[in-house]
Design a protein around this motif. Sequence first.
Motif, PDB file in Angstrom:
ATOM      1  N   LEU A  71       0.841  -1.188   0.000  1.00 29.18           N
ATOM      2  CA  LEU A  71       0.000   0.000   0.000  1.00 29.18           C
ATOM      3  C   LEU A  71       0.881   1.245   0.000  1.00 29.18           C
ATOM      4  O   LEU A  71       1.784   1.380   0.827  1.00 29.18           O
ATOM      5  N   GLN A  72       0.630   2.130  -0.947  1.00 26.10           N
ATOM      6  CA  GLN A  72       1.378   3.378  -1.007  1.00 26.10           C
ATOM      7  C   GLN A  72       0.592   4.399  -1.818  1.00 26.10           C
ATOM      8  O   GLN A  72      -0.322   4.043  -2.553  1.00 26.10           O
ATOM      9  N   TYR A  73       0.970   5.652  -1.710  1.00 27.45           N
ATOM     10  CA  TYR A  73       0.333   6.714  -2.457  1.00 27.45           C
ATOM     11  C   TYR A  73       0.612   6.538  -3.957  1.00 27.45           C
ATOM     12  O   TYR A  73       1.720   6.181  -4.349  1.00 27.45           O
ATOM     13  N   VAL A  74      -0.395   6.803  -4.779  1.00 24.51           N
ATOM     14  CA  VAL A  74      -0.260   6.735  -6.232  1.00 24.51           C
ATOM     15  C   VAL A  74      -0.751   8.066  -6.794  1.00 24.51           C
ATOM     16  O   VAL A  74      -1.816   8.563  -6.416  1.00 24.51           O
ATOM     17  N   GLU A  75       0.036   8.650  -7.703  1.00 23.69           N
ATOM     18  CA  GLU A  75      -0.361   9.898  -8.374  1.00 23.69           C
ATOM     19  C   GLU A  75      -1.670   9.691  -9.135  1.00 23.69           C
ATOM     20  O   GLU A  75      -1.873   8.624  -9.727  1.00 23.69           O
ATOM     21  N   PRO A  76      -2.550  10.686  -9.170  1.00 24.87           N
ATOM     22  CA  PRO A  76      -3.758  10.587  -9.987  1.00 24.87           C
ATOM     23  C   PRO A  76      -3.396  10.372 -11.455  1.00 24.87           C
ATOM     24  O   PRO A  76      -2.331  10.827 -11.909  1.00 24.87           O
ATOM     25  N   ALA A  92      -1.198  15.496 -10.495  1.00 29.82           N
ATOM     26  CA  ALA A  92      -1.610  16.055  -9.201  1.00 29.82           C
ATOM     27  C   ALA A  92      -2.263  17.404  -9.338  1.00 29.82           C
ATOM     28  O   ALA A  92      -2.057  18.153 -10.207  1.00 29.82           O
TER      29      ALA A  92
END
Length: 172
Positions: free
Chosen positions: A163-168, A172
């Motif tokens: 689980l980690q942040y993903v760019e739109p 951004a």
Amino acid sequence: MSENRLPHEKGFHISWDQIHRDSRALAWRLDGKGPDNGDWRAVVAITRGGMAPAMIVSRELDIRTVDTISVMSYHAGGGAANERREAKVLKSPDSELMGDGTGVLIIDDLVDSGKTLELVRKLYPNAHFATVYAKPEGEPMVDTFITGVSQDTWIFFPWDMALQYVEPYRGA
């Protein structure tokens, strides 16, 4: 869509919940289809990706005999078709159990090029080959599958992810 995206960026992300639902759907599709009054003698998982779906299928169909076959055909970390090695068996299931494969379900998570299943099918021609997901090149090698995806889609399985942040998608 950006024309200069890498092939693996056309991704299909599978959650643990999704692989569980799709594996149960595979079990339901296989229920009553075995050669012994609808029953199957055993489940054989193609390691490593087939282990989670095989466990779910064996549970749903109450198949207590479970074994594995280990086939290696990719470089570590996957790879493009031109980077794949020739498929080879690293570990075989019990030979008495397998025979020619009659009554045995061979389960994998995905059929991509079909090379892995082609090798295993030569060893056990009467087994039933089932995958959760299938790409067009590999579909002729599988008897039953749940979801078809395009050949250029990279499937991200939950056991490969963190689980980690993903760019739109559009930035951004």
